[in-house]
Design a protein around this motif. Structure first.
Motif, PDB file in Angstrom:
ATOM      1  N   GLN A 200      44.089  27.205  42.924  1.00 27.60           N
ATOM      2  CA  GLN A 200      43.400  28.124  42.379  1.00 27.60           C
ATOM      3  C   GLN A 200      43.798  28.483  40.918  1.00 27.60           C
ATOM      4  N   GLY A 201      45.129  28.442  40.720  1.00 24.08           N
ATOM      5  CA  GLY A 201      45.468  28.700  39.226  1.00 24.08           C
ATOM      6  C   GLY A 201      45.397  27.480  38.260  1.00 24.08           C
ATOM      7  N   ARG A 202      44.914  26.525  38.800  1.00 26.61           N
ATOM      8  CA  ARG A 202      44.983  25.081  37.780  1.00 26.61           C
ATOM      9  C   ARG A 202      44.175  25.491  36.441  1.00 26.61           C
ATOM     10  N   ALA A 203      44.849  24.581  35.559  1.00 26.17           N
ATOM     11  CA  ALA A 203      44.404  24.426  34.138  1.00 26.17           C
ATOM     12  C   ALA A 203      42.930  23.968  34.153  1.00 26.17           C
ATOM     13  N   THR A 204      42.068  24.143  33.286  1.00 28.09           N
ATOM     14  CA  THR A 204      40.576  23.506  33.146  1.00 28.09           C
ATOM     15  C   THR A 204      40.606  22.130  32.686  1.00 28.09           C
ATOM     16  N   GLY A 205      39.708  21.388  33.185  1.00 27.01           N
ATOM     17  CA  GLY A 205      39.454  20.056  32.918  1.00 27.01           C
ATOM     18  C   GLY A 205      40.217  18.878  33.415  1.00 27.01           C
ATOM     19  N   LEU A 206      40.921  19.187  34.379  1.00 32.27           N
ATOM     20  CA  LEU A 206      41.711  18.371  35.136  1.00 32.27           C
ATOM     21  C   LEU A 206      40.800  17.186  35.817  1.00 32.27           C
ATOM     22  N   PRO A 207      41.222  15.739  35.931  1.00 32.03           N
ATOM     23  CA  PRO A 207      40.436  14.913  36.410  1.00 32.03           C
ATOM     24  C   PRO A 207      40.296  14.607  37.932  1.00 32.03           C
ATOM     25  N   TYR A 208      40.597  15.687  38.613  1.00 33.53           N
ATOM     26  CA  TYR A 208      40.746  15.560  40.140  1.00 33.53           C
ATOM     27  C   TYR A 208      39.479  16.159  40.851  1.00 33.53           C
ATOM     28  N   LYS A 209      38.945  15.372  41.514  1.00 36.68           N
ATOM     29  CA  LYS A 209      37.985  15.828  42.471  1.00 36.68           C
ATOM     30  C   LYS A 209      38.063  16.990  43.554  1.00 36.68           C
ATOM     31  N   ASN A 210      39.369  17.214  43.762  1.00 34.30           N
ATOM     32  CA  ASN A 210      39.615  17.963  44.959  1.00 34.30           C
ATOM     33  C   ASN A 210      41.195  18.363  45.007  1.00 34.30           C
ATOM     34  N   LYS A 211      41.665  19.228  45.633  1.00 37.90           N
ATOM     35  CA  LYS A 211      43.219  19.600  45.905  1.00 37.90           C
ATOM     36  C   LYS A 211      43.943  18.245  46.321  1.00 37.90           C
ATOM     37  N   TYR A 212      43.636  17.590  47.041  1.00 31.69           N
ATOM     38  CA  TYR A 212      44.142  16.136  47.705  1.00 31.69           C
ATOM     39  C   TYR A 212      44.499  15.276  46.655  1.00 31.69           C
ATOM     40  N   GLU A 213      43.538  15.016  45.924  1.00 29.41           N
ATOM     41  CA  GLU A 213      43.689  14.317  44.616  1.00 29.41           C
ATOM     42  C   GLU A 213      44.853  14.654  43.860  1.00 29.41           C
ATOM     43  N   ALA A 214      44.912  15.801  43.509  1.00 31.92           N
ATOM     44  CA  ALA A 214      46.163  16.559  42.766  1.00 31.92           C
ATOM     45  C   ALA A 214      47.443  16.375  43.481  1.00 31.92           C
ATOM     46  N   LEU A 215      47.346  16.294  44.797  1.00 30.46           N
ATOM     47  CA  LEU A 215      48.573  16.251  45.689  1.00 30.46           C
ATOM     48  C   LEU A 215      49.075  14.764  45.511  1.00 30.46           C
ATOM     49  N   ILE A 216      48.160  13.874  45.457  1.00 31.08           N
ATOM     50  CA  ILE A 216      48.430  12.295  45.375  1.00 31.08           C
ATOM     51  C   ILE A 216      49.028  12.187  43.971  1.00 31.08           C
ATOM     52  N   MET A 217      48.761  12.942  43.049  1.00 31.93           N
ATOM     53  CA  MET A 217      49.164  13.025  41.603  1.00 31.93           C
ATOM     54  C   MET A 217      50.795  13.433  41.878  1.00 31.93           C
ATOM     55  N   ALA A 218      50.724  14.482  42.316  1.00 32.20           N
ATOM     56  CA  ALA A 218      52.151  14.921  42.297  1.00 32.20           C
ATOM     57  C   ALA A 218      53.257  14.340  43.088  1.00 32.20           C
ATOM     58  N   SER A 219      52.709  13.628  43.935  1.00 25.29           N
ATOM     59  CA  SER A 219      53.716  12.644  44.751  1.00 25.29           C
ATOM     60  C   SER A 219      53.928  11.589  43.720  1.00 25.29           C
ATOM     61  N   ILE A 220      52.994  11.009  42.864  1.00 24.03           N
ATOM     62  CA  ILE A 220      53.479  10.032  41.911  1.00 24.03           C
ATOM     63  C   ILE A 220      54.635  10.741  40.884  1.00 24.03           C
ATOM     64  N   VAL A 221      54.123  11.884  40.413  1.00 25.98           N
ATOM     65  CA  VAL A 221      54.945  12.528  39.236  1.00 25.98           C
ATOM     66  C   VAL A 221      56.504  12.691  39.642  1.00 25.98           C
ATOM     67  N   LYS A 222      56.460  13.125  41.070  1.00 22.53           N
ATOM     68  CA  LYS A 222      57.818  13.417  41.649  1.00 22.53           C
ATOM     69  C   LYS A 222      58.719  12.098  41.647  1.00 22.53           C
ATOM     70  N   LYS A 223      57.877  10.720  41.932  1.00 21.31           N
ATOM     71  CA  LYS A 223      58.673   9.535  42.160  1.00 21.31           C
ATOM     72  C   LYS A 223      59.190   9.051  40.847  1.00 21.31           C
ATOM     73  N   GLU A 224      58.220   9.542  39.963  1.00 16.12           N
ATOM     74  CA  GLU A 224      58.494   8.936  38.377  1.00 16.12           C
ATOM     75  C   GLU A 224      59.755   9.612  37.630  1.00 16.12           C
ATOM     76  N   THR A 225      59.928  10.963  38.033  1.00 10.35           N
ATOM     77  CA  THR A 225      61.135  11.540  37.193  1.00 10.35           C
ATOM     78  C   THR A 225      61.813  12.693  38.184  1.00 10.35           C
ATOM     79  N   SER A 226      63.228  12.572  37.951  1.00  6.81           N
ATOM     80  CA  SER A 226      63.712  13.689  38.870  1.00  6.81           C
ATOM     81  C   SER A 226      64.416  14.682  37.884  1.00  6.81           C
TER      82      SER A 226
END
Length: 349
Positions: A200-226
């Motif tokens: 609900q509070g996301r920035a504008t212009g993000l390349p995600y069709k829905n919140k689930y796609e954003a969750l997929i990206m969050a999991s990738i970001v988490k695995k890439e850096t601690s």
């Protein structure tokens, strides 16, 4: 006169000694009642007291003293050192009104007295790893974790085909004997609450069709850096790659797609072998998350940095170096390789 005087002195000495002993006993009793013998402070007839991993008796004593709930904390520390040889055990303990500080300390020295079961869900681990821990936990009643995934998702009434990414990392306490279904649903609703709020509070212009796609990206970001301060930078790189039509080319997705074939290293052949998760061979996002992302990672995906970086590579000394173009990136890769060679040779990079 001398004999009488001597008797008087002995009598006075005896009286003084007895008085001294009585005074010491009284002072000791007062000190005991204000420290070890003091009623442990709770606000009801019984109360659950939570002890987190890493907490110590010394820290607990200092906290109680700062809150003016006990006096003479040094006495408590001496008692602990002399009579309680084990460490303070993490867990949740049922403390009853009228229990003394000493009784509560003794209670917390034995994890078997914990009334609740501690379950740690570590961010960046997978749902498969969590399910395996629940299967092995003797304090969890198994009702769904041994089902095939499709049947488990149906039993949980979760409207997704895979559990991956849908559970919120944190440290939880559940009653011993709680069902796996109730535990998983609690973790699921926690993650969905976070995801809904951040979406609900996301920035504008993000390349995600829905919140689930954003969750997929969050999991990738988490695995890439601690490293927490890098989360928005990594998120920014992958956001721009999606916007530019570039492949994500991120190793953690390759590893996830390899499943049990992964033995700790990735070969060039692995990068070329197509799977649904190999972002070196597919364009866009993989079909599901690849790990359990925490709230910080989800927030970073909803608010990526505004740089022009589209590349990053490890520095070899912790963290990553970010670049705007391939020339800068290739230079950063060479610097990384140089650090690795220096470490292998035993030199200071």
């Amino acid at each position: 006169m001398c004999a009488k005087s001597s008797k008087t002195k002995v009598k006075k000495a005896r009286t003084w000694f007895i008085g001294f002993i009585v005074m010491v006993i009284l002072i000791s009793f007062v000190i005991y009642k204000m420290s070890l013998g003091r009623i442990y402070p709770i606000t009801a007839n019984k109360q659950f007291v939570s002890i987190n991993s890493g907490e110590t008796y010394s820290g607990l004593i200092d906290k109680l003293a700062e809150q003016n709930k006990v006096q003479f904390p040094f006495v408590l520390k001496i008692y602990r050192k002399l009579f309680i040889q084990s460490q303070l055990k993490a867990g949740v303990y049922e403390v009853h009104h009228g229990m003394t500080v000493r009784e509560v300390f003794d209670l917390m020295s034995d994890a078997d007295n914990a009334q609740m079961n501690k379950i740690m869900v570590i961010d960046g681990t997978t749902s498969k790893q969590l399910l395996e821990r629940l299967r092995k936990d003797p304090n969890v009643v198994k009702t769904v974790v041994n089902l095939p995934e499709a049947e488990m998702m149906k039993a949980l009434d979760i409207p997704y085909s895979h559990l991956e990414g849908l559970l919120a990392p944190d440290t939880y306490f559940f009653m011993k004997g709680e069902t796996d279904k109730k535990i998983l649903l609690h973790l699921y609703h926690r993650q969905m609450d976070t995801l809904d709020r951040e979406w609900q509070g996301r920035a504008t212009g993000l390349p995600y069709k829905n919140k689930y796609e954003a969750l997929i990206m969050a999991s990738i970001v988490k695995k890439e850096t601690s490293v927490d301060h890098e989360l928005t930078q990594v998120s920014g790189v992958f956001t721009r790659r999606l916007q530019l039509g570039m492949r994500l080319q991120t190793d953690p997705t390759v590893i996830y797609g390899m499943g049990d074939r992964y033995n700790g290293k990735i070969t060039k052949q692995d990068l070329r072998t197509p799977t649904a998760y190999n972002t070196y061979t597919i364009t866009g996002l993989p079909p599901t998350p690849i790990a359990l992302p925490d709230a910080k990672s989800i927030n970073a995906v909803m608010h990526p940095d505004d740089s022009k970086n589209v590349y990053f590579v490890a520095t070899g000394n912790g963290g990553h170096k970010f670049s705007e173009n391939l020339t800068e990136h290739n230079q950063a890769v060479q610097e990384y390789l140089s650090v690795l060679r220096s470490k292998k040779d035993g030199a200071t990079p």
